[in-house]
Design a protein around this motif. Structure first.
Motif, PDB file in Angstrom:
ATOM      1  N   VAL A  36       0.815  -1.328  -0.066  1.00 61.53           N
ATOM      2  CA  VAL A  36      -0.119   0.068   0.107  1.00 61.53           C
ATOM      3  C   VAL A  36       0.808   1.386  -0.201  1.00 61.53           C
ATOM      4  O   VAL A  36       1.632   1.424   0.931  1.00 61.53           O
ATOM      5  N   GLU A  37       0.930   1.870  -1.101  1.00 63.29           N
ATOM      6  CA  GLU A  37       1.623   3.069  -1.203  1.00 63.29           C
ATOM      7  C   GLU A  37       0.906   4.414  -0.693  1.00 63.29           C
ATOM      8  O   GLU A  37      -0.163   4.661  -1.101  1.00 63.29           O
ATOM      9  N   GLY A  38       1.796   5.276   0.190  1.00 66.72           N
ATOM     10  CA  GLY A  38       1.000   6.292   0.676  1.00 66.72           C
ATOM     11  C   GLY A  38       1.691   6.814   1.956  1.00 66.72           C
ATOM     12  O   GLY A  38       3.010   6.311   2.230  1.00 66.72           O
ATOM     13  N   ARG A  39       1.176   7.386   2.814  1.00 70.40           N
ATOM     14  CA  ARG A  39       1.721   7.847   3.854  1.00 70.40           C
ATOM     15  C   ARG A  39       0.802   7.343   5.101  1.00 70.40           C
ATOM     16  O   ARG A  39      -0.164   7.242   5.043  1.00 70.40           O
ATOM     17  N   THR A  40       1.622   7.242   6.472  1.00 71.75           N
ATOM     18  CA  THR A  40       0.683   6.665   7.412  1.00 71.75           C
ATOM     19  C   THR A  40      -0.048   7.905   7.955  1.00 71.75           C
ATOM     20  O   THR A  40       0.396   9.053   8.130  1.00 71.75           O
ATOM     21  N   MET A  41      -1.005   7.625   8.770  1.00 70.40           N
ATOM     22  CA  MET A  41      -1.641   8.726   9.737  1.00 70.40           C
ATOM     23  C   MET A  41      -0.529   9.095  10.738  1.00 70.40           C
ATOM     24  O   MET A  41      -0.874  10.197  11.075  1.00 70.40           O
ATOM     25  N   GLU A  42       0.102   8.504  11.278  1.00 65.40           N
ATOM     26  CA  GLU A  42       1.005   8.637  12.197  1.00 65.40           C
ATOM     27  C   GLU A  42       1.842   9.991  11.580  1.00 65.40           C
ATOM     28  O   GLU A  42       1.997  10.794  12.411  1.00 65.40           O
ATOM     29  N   ARG A  43       2.300   9.689  10.454  1.00 66.74           N
ATOM     30  CA  ARG A  43       3.072  10.887   9.778  1.00 66.74           C
ATOM     31  C   ARG A  43       2.425  12.176   9.948  1.00 66.74           C
ATOM     32  O   ARG A  43       2.638  13.228  10.128  1.00 66.74           O
ATOM     33  N   ASP A  44       1.124  12.080   9.309  1.00 71.03           N
ATOM     34  CA  ASP A  44       0.107  13.254   9.299  1.00 71.03           C
ATOM     35  C   ASP A  44      -0.047  13.840  10.613  1.00 71.03           C
ATOM     36  O   ASP A  44       0.070  15.033  10.637  1.00 71.03           O
ATOM     37  N   LEU A  45      -0.557  13.046  11.692  1.00 69.67           N
ATOM     38  CA  LEU A  45      -0.273  13.548  12.815  1.00 69.67           C
ATOM     39  C   LEU A  45       0.703  14.414  13.521  1.00 69.67           C
ATOM     40  O   LEU A  45       0.822  15.419  14.062  1.00 69.67           O
ATOM     41  N   ASP A  46       1.983  13.747  13.181  1.00 68.75           N
ATOM     42  CA  ASP A  46       3.162  14.104  13.815  1.00 68.75           C
ATOM     43  C   ASP A  46       3.407  15.602  13.149  1.00 68.75           C
ATOM     44  O   ASP A  46       3.986  16.627  13.664  1.00 68.75           O
ATOM     45  N   GLU A  47       3.130  15.765  11.676  1.00 69.27           N
ATOM     46  CA  GLU A  47       3.412  16.778  11.021  1.00 69.27           C
ATOM     47  C   GLU A  47       2.166  17.819  11.060  1.00 69.27           C
ATOM     48  O   GLU A  47       2.306  19.192  10.341  1.00 69.27           O
ATOM     49  N   ARG A  48       1.080  17.429  11.629  1.00 65.80           N
ATOM     50  CA  ARG A  48       0.002  18.359  11.590  1.00 65.80           C
ATOM     51  C   ARG A  48      -0.413  18.751  10.167  1.00 65.80           C
ATOM     52  O   ARG A  48      -0.849  19.955  10.036  1.00 65.80           O
ATOM     53  N   THR A  49      -0.674  17.762   9.241  1.00 57.86           N
ATOM     54  CA  THR A  49      -0.772  18.176   8.051  1.00 57.86           C
ATOM     55  C   THR A  49      -2.591  17.825   7.808  1.00 57.86           C
ATOM     56  O   THR A  49      -2.917  18.209   6.529  1.00 57.86           O
ATOM     57  N   MET A  50      -3.009  17.215   8.579  1.00 58.34           N
ATOM     58  CA  MET A  50      -4.468  16.993   8.329  1.00 58.34           C
ATOM     59  C   MET A  50      -5.582  18.068   8.569  1.00 58.34           C
ATOM     60  O   MET A  50      -5.451  18.707   9.675  1.00 58.34           O
ATOM     61  N   THR A  51      -6.357  18.320   7.464  1.00 60.51           N
ATOM     62  CA  THR A  51      -7.517  19.336   7.790  1.00 60.51           C
ATOM     63  C   THR A  51      -8.658  18.418   8.786  1.00 60.51           C
ATOM     64  O   THR A  51      -8.586  17.312   8.733  1.00 60.51           O
ATOM     65  N   MET A  52      -9.774  19.145   9.141  1.00 60.57           N
ATOM     66  CA  MET A  52     -10.778  18.677   9.742  1.00 60.57           C
ATOM     67  C   MET A  52     -11.359  17.770   8.721  1.00 60.57           C
ATOM     68  O   MET A  52     -11.668  16.498   9.140  1.00 60.57           O
ATOM     69  N   GLY A  53     -11.513  18.255   7.267  1.00 54.83           N
ATOM     70  CA  GLY A  53     -12.420  17.272   6.642  1.00 54.83           C
ATOM     71  C   GLY A  53     -11.669  15.972   6.278  1.00 54.83           C
ATOM     72  O   GLY A  53     -11.936  14.940   6.178  1.00 54.83           O
ATOM     73  N   SER A  54     -10.344  16.016   6.052  1.00 53.78           N
ATOM     74  CA  SER A  54      -9.307  14.708   5.779  1.00 53.78           C
ATOM     75  C   SER A  54      -9.396  14.038   7.045  1.00 53.78           C
ATOM     76  O   SER A  54      -9.064  12.669   6.687  1.00 53.78           O
ATOM     77  N   ALA A  55      -9.231  14.583   8.165  1.00 54.31           N
ATOM     78  CA  ALA A  55      -9.183  13.799   9.473  1.00 54.31           C
ATOM     79  C   ALA A  55     -10.507  13.011   9.442  1.00 54.31           C
ATOM     80  O   ALA A  55     -10.648  11.731   9.757  1.00 54.31           O
TER      81      ALA A  55
END
Length: 209
Positions: A36-55
């Motif tokens: 599965v190619e992509g990024r982990t939720m852990e990375r997104d949470l650490d980098e605070r890149t998620m919007t409320m919609g994407s979350a």
């Protein structure tokens, strides 16, 4: 974990990494899974890149994947941010790593930050994996929506004590509940965090809430 793989292979769902083959060779079990190619939720949470919609989209995807697994009679039992990959091509949240998957919880196995209290309670008989997944999902959802871990400490045993010390209303949920605009969210997560697994909201019900 051939038994778990057999069930995972029955799931054809974007929210679950595909299992192509499984078995045993020279006394060792093997599992061939989709990359599965992509990024982990852990990375997104650490980098605070998620919007409320994407979350919210990611959490909905995790619920859908867990629901698909549960429909085969097996729980994931290791729901945490680094076991969820956001697919590069579609953006869909996909559960990976079925090493702990099964019908009942495995004692003292799993990440202490997200594992249900019955994992650490030796006095209880093995409980349903479905209820444990609901609990872990609620921990993941709180962190995804607030940016703060629901249970956290530098002391591993203190984290476990935090899990064992509440009945659906740990401090983080109590703080949400005190805010009128977040009361409904707090109540939904609280019902998934009940100490007694039999009293927890199941994944399919969480999808409707």
């Amino acid at each position: 974990h051939v038994h778990q793989a057999r069930h995972a292979a029955l799931v054809n769902h974007e929210g679950i990494a595909s299992v192509f083959d499984y078995g045993e060779e020279n006394g060792s079990a093997f599992l061939v899974m989709e990359l599965v190619e992509g990024r982990t939720m852990e990375r997104d949470l650490d980098e605070r890149t998620m919007t409320m919609g994407s979350a919210l989209d990611a959490l909905d995807g995790v619920l859908a994947g867990l629901d698909a697994m549960h429909s085969t009679g097996v729980g994931h039992l290791d729901v945490k941010p680094d076991n969820v990959i956001i697919r590069r091509e579609t953006g869909a949240a996909t559960l990976v790593d079925f090493g702990l998957s099964g019908r009942t919880v495995r004692k003292k196995c799993g990440n202490p930050i997200y594992a249900a209290p019955e994992v650490w309670n030796d006095d209880r008989e093995p409980e349903s994996a479905f209820a444990a997944d609901s609990y872990s999902f609620a921990c993941l959802a709180f962190e995804t929506l607030t940016g703060t871990m629901l249970f956290d400490s530098e002391d591993l045993f203190q984290i476990i004590r935090q899990h064992l010390a509440h009945d659906g209303l740990p401090p983080g949920i109590a703080e949400l509940r005190a805010r009128p605009e977040l009361r409904k969210l707090a109540e939904i997560l609280s019902r998934a965090l009940r100490a007694n697994p039999a009293h927890r909201t199941r994944i399919r019900m969480l999808r409707t809430e």
